[in-house]
Structure formats: structure tokens, C-alpha cells
Motif scaffolding. Sequence first.
Motif, PDB file in Angstrom:
ATOM      1  N   ASN A   1       2.304   0.656   6.689  1.00 47.70           N
ATOM      2  CA  ASN A   1       2.139  -0.427   5.715  1.00 47.70           C
ATOM      3  C   ASN A   1       3.443  -0.738   4.999  1.00 47.70           C
ATOM      4  O   ASN A   1       3.772  -1.907   4.761  1.00 47.70           O
ATOM      5  CB  ASN A   1       1.067  -0.055   4.689  1.00 47.70           C
TER       6      ASN A   1
ATOM      7  N   ALA B   1       1.573   4.891   2.807  1.00 49.94           N
ATOM      8  CA  ALA B   1       1.316   4.723   4.234  1.00 49.94           C
ATOM      9  C   ALA B   1       2.568   4.167   4.893  1.00 49.94           C
ATOM     10  O   ALA B   1       3.041   3.085   4.546  1.00 49.94           O
ATOM     11  CB  ALA B   1       0.128   3.796   4.452  1.00 49.94           C
TER      12      ALA B   1
ATOM     13  N   TRP C   1     -12.529  -0.024  10.114  1.00 42.83           N
ATOM     14  CA  TRP C   1     -11.595   0.851   9.407  1.00 42.83           C
ATOM     15  C   TRP C   1     -11.082   1.916  10.360  1.00 42.83           C
ATOM     16  O   TRP C   1     -11.743   2.243  11.349  1.00 42.83           O
ATOM     17  CB  TRP C   1     -12.281   1.507   8.213  1.00 42.83           C
TER      18      TRP C   1
ATOM     19  N   VAL D   1       0.858  -1.182   0.000  1.00 36.98           N
ATOM     20  CA  VAL D   1       0.000   0.000   0.000  1.00 36.98           C
ATOM     21  C   VAL D   1       0.893   1.230   0.000  1.00 36.98           C
ATOM     22  O   VAL D   1       1.573   1.518   0.982  1.00 36.98           O
ATOM     23  CB  VAL D   1      -0.930   0.007   1.231  1.00 36.98           C
TER      24      VAL D   1
ATOM     25  N   GLU E   1      -4.163   8.873   7.242  1.00 41.43           N
ATOM     26  CA  GLU E   1      -4.018   7.952   6.114  1.00 41.43           C
ATOM     27  C   GLU E   1      -2.571   7.846   5.655  1.00 41.43           C
ATOM     28  O   GLU E   1      -2.173   6.854   5.059  1.00 41.43           O
ATOM     29  CB  GLU E   1      -4.919   8.398   4.961  1.00 41.43           C
ATOM     30  N   SER E   2      -1.773   8.863   5.925  1.00 44.15           N
ATOM     31  CA  SER E   2      -0.356   8.791   5.559  1.00 44.15           C
ATOM     32  C   SER E   2       0.398   7.791   6.431  1.00 44.15           C
ATOM     33  O   SER E   2       1.477   7.342   6.060  1.00 44.15           O
ATOM     34  CB  SER E   2       0.297  10.176   5.699  1.00 44.15           C
TER      35      SER E   2
ATOM     36  N   ILE F   1     -11.815   8.316  10.666  1.00 43.92           N
ATOM     37  CA  ILE F   1     -11.466   9.477   9.825  1.00 43.92           C
ATOM     38  C   ILE F   1     -11.877  10.774  10.502  1.00 43.92           C
ATOM     39  O   ILE F   1     -11.761  11.848   9.909  1.00 43.92           O
ATOM     40  CB  ILE F   1     -12.115   9.368   8.437  1.00 43.92           C
TER      41      ILE F   1
ATOM     42  N   TYR G   1      -1.344   4.899   8.055  1.00 40.11           N
ATOM     43  CA  TYR G   1      -1.902   3.553   7.871  1.00 40.11           C
ATOM     44  C   TYR G   1      -3.083   3.619   6.915  1.00 40.11           C
ATOM     45  O   TYR G   1      -3.924   4.507   7.007  1.00 40.11           O
ATOM     46  CB  TYR G   1      -2.362   2.973   9.209  1.00 40.11           C
ATOM     47  N   LYS G   2      -3.142   2.648   5.985  1.00 36.19           N
ATOM     48  CA  LYS G   2      -4.259   2.510   5.063  1.00 36.19           C
ATOM     49  C   LYS G   2      -4.782   1.077   5.120  1.00 36.19           C
ATOM     50  O   LYS G   2      -4.026   0.138   5.313  1.00 36.19           O
ATOM     51  CB  LYS G   2      -3.822   2.816   3.630  1.00 36.19           C
ATOM     52  N   GLY G   3      -6.090   0.941   4.912  1.00 36.92           N
ATOM     53  CA  GLY G   3      -6.663  -0.392   4.819  1.00 36.92           C
ATOM     54  C   GLY G   3      -7.572  -0.718   5.992  1.00 36.92           C
ATOM     55  O   GLY G   3      -7.706   0.039   6.953  1.00 36.92           O
TER      56      GLY G   3
END
Length: 443
Positions: free
Chosen positions: A80, A77, A326, A74, A339-340, A329, A342-344
Motif C-alpha cells: 500500500n 502495509a 478481502w 494505509v 497484513e504487513s 487470513i 497488504y491491507k484493505g
Amino acid sequence: MARCRCSGRALCLCLLPFVMMSHLLVYIMVSIFVAISYRPEPQIPLHFVASGASSNSGDLAPHPLTNFWNLHLVEGALWNRFQHLQDRQHNPILRSNHTELMGPNTDPNYMHKTDGFPSCHPDHLWASQLPDFNTMSEQMQDFVLSMHCRHYSLMIDQPDLCSDQDDEKEAPLLLMAIKSQVGQFENRQAIRETWGRSGWVTEDTGGNRWRVRTVFLLGRQDATTGPHADLAALLKLESSHHKDILQWDFRDTFFNLTLKDLLFWDWLSIHCSHAHFIFKGDDDVFVRTGALLDYLKEHIFPSQDGSNRTKGKEDFLVGDVITNAWPSIQVNTKYYIPESFYKGVYPTYAGGGGVVYSGALASRLRIVSRWVSLFPIDDVYLGMCLHRLGISPIHHQGFLTFDLPEADREKPCAYRRVLLVHKRSPKEMLRLWRTLNAPLPEC
């Protein structure tokens, strides 16, 4: 004019060169397409590459029951990207090539050297990987700068809490590890007087009595964590009287709760490794300890020599299981994860208000956590470790981490099937304890 007559076999021989040439052309075209579309993985400075491990090491994470070795990266992030390298390095299929992943100039002992024991200094190289670092909350910035730190010195220890650990017959059936803070004295005292009493505790059904021990997990609270009064002297007095406090020299913030798990697992492996089950929870929950012992009794059986051993699989963890969650946000909530960073989707995990797991699983969690990058939310991090062990937590409806319906909170009968409820103030704990220990009306 002479005619050329070809049988079926001769016709195949005539066409064979053309078929082979067509296959070769397809192979060349596919190879060119793959070469054009290939994009190398974004480069992370060698500073972030995890330390190497021998293929003969017993500390490697075992292959999970389900396929989690995700080789898709990903992009963008930080967590990740770093975890992607760790997962590839400790993948049992790919680990033979771990030296290539590390790079030729990487010190395999780097992570151990920078763990900073007994102190750890912020590392701004992490921040350089986050373009929005300066807009993050102070707590998130602190986590990023110190997420390479895993070892902190003990300020208050209780090495004799499980003094009979060499005698498995006297080992605690249940060790309650409660996450607390220095200033939460009232919560700790209410727990000691109610559901967290150490000693021999009888099941709710009036059957067996089991040995229970309680310990509180604390970090450091001082001027660096906010406007706190200096309670160090009072905490030492409390510890000397109750002998149930563990305190480490790290900043006690919400995003550092994960450190309490890691450091507790280390302490447990040395001082209370024979505990059969571990309850890990917050100091604002209420637990029906006798009912929990009834439930745990279903997972043990008496062996021929009279000792108690865990029944069935040892990889046992139960709680309020949450799936398909998730990251928040909502910027203004304490659970917000940029989001920078961790993503997913999060892995399946049990709500952090309170979970119970076997002592054997605690040992495996301690090992696999070495290969899982620190994450700022402790219950999600525990789910990440379970994910890499291939273990699914068990959902139990009696773990009410989101509380009872408001209309039922004052009804004693509503607690008959409850094992844990969140959250309760010290006064509410004391009142609820008296209510549930009095003769209950028929429900």
C-alpha cells in the motif's frame, strides 16, 4: 447630555471591525489545529520511489471513470505504501509535482536499471521494511525479494504463432493463453485434443468458423522451485512438435503467476497484436469453445470491407466477477497475504480460472501495469489494473470457476449454458469433450 443616534447603516459599519476580527481568529485557530494534527507520510527509502515520466508521455494511466486516486495512506502495509506513491505520481491532477515525490537524489531510471534483464537478483531492502519477514512462507519471502523484477528472458519463443497478424482478416478471433507448468504435459495434451485445438473452429450454433490459436505460458521449474525431474529436453521436444509453448526464465511458483500476465502482454504486443480477443486461463479448466465463439460473435460486427472489428466499447473483459473480497487470513492457505504486506479490500476482479478480454484492452493493460506494483495473486492484480483504468469487468454466469453443483457434474444438459468450468483433470476433459460432442438428449 448629547445622544448618539446611529442609523441601521451606521450600526453595520460599527460592527464590521468586530466581525472581521472574529473571522480572523477562527482562521488562526483552524490553521493551528491543522498544523498540530498533521502527520507526515511514513518515509520509504528512495530505493522504492517509482521512476519519473514526462507529462507528455502517452504511457500514463488515463483518469478513471470513478475516483480511485486515494490519497489516504494505509500505514504499515508495504504494498500500500509503495503503490500510494505510484498512484500520486501518476495521478493526472498531481503528476506535475512528480519531481517532488521522487526526491532530489533519485535516479528516474532506477526501476529500469534494477529490473535485471535478462536476470534479476533478490533485493533484501524490501525485506527490511517487513518486521515479520522471517516468519513468512518461503514463497512469500521469494516474492518480496524479487517484486522489483519485471523483465525476464524468453527461453522458448513462438514468434510465428500469429504469422498473419499483418492481415487483419486472418488475425485470430480468439487467442487462448493458458498458464501451465513444465510437468503438466498431460493437461496441455488434453487441451490440444479437446477445447484448445488451434485452427478454424465452428460456433456451437453451426454458423461461422473462426480462427483460434492456443499458446501455453510457462516459467522455469528446477531444483530452486522444488523436487522436480529435469524435463527440459522433453519440453523442447514438445515445443518443436506443437509450436505452442512460451517459457520465460523465472521461477514458476503460484505467487509468480502475475509475471505470466506481464510478460505475455509484452509478447502479444510484438507477435500477435491483432488478435481480437484473448482467453487467459489455467490448464485445469474446461472451455466450451464453440459456445464461447457464439458469445463473442455478439461483440463483433462485419464492416463494409468485410473485416471483423470489435463492436461498442473496446474495454471488454468478461468472467466470474468477484466483489468486496478481502485477503485470506488463513495462514496455511496458498492465498494468504500477510497484513504487513497488504491491507484493505481487493478491487473488483474476475476469477483467475478463466477470463476473456479484448485485444485492445490487452494493450491498455500492458501500459497501466507499469504503474501498478506487482501483487502475488494474478487475478487480483488484473483487477488492480482494471481499477486504475476505470474499467468494470462483466459478470457472466457461464464462467463457473467454482464448478457445477456436484449432483450436476455428470449431466450433459447441465453444461448447455456453461462457457467455462473449473476444475477438470486431463481424463475428465477427454471424457467431457466426447460427451458434449455426441448428440445430446433433449433437456
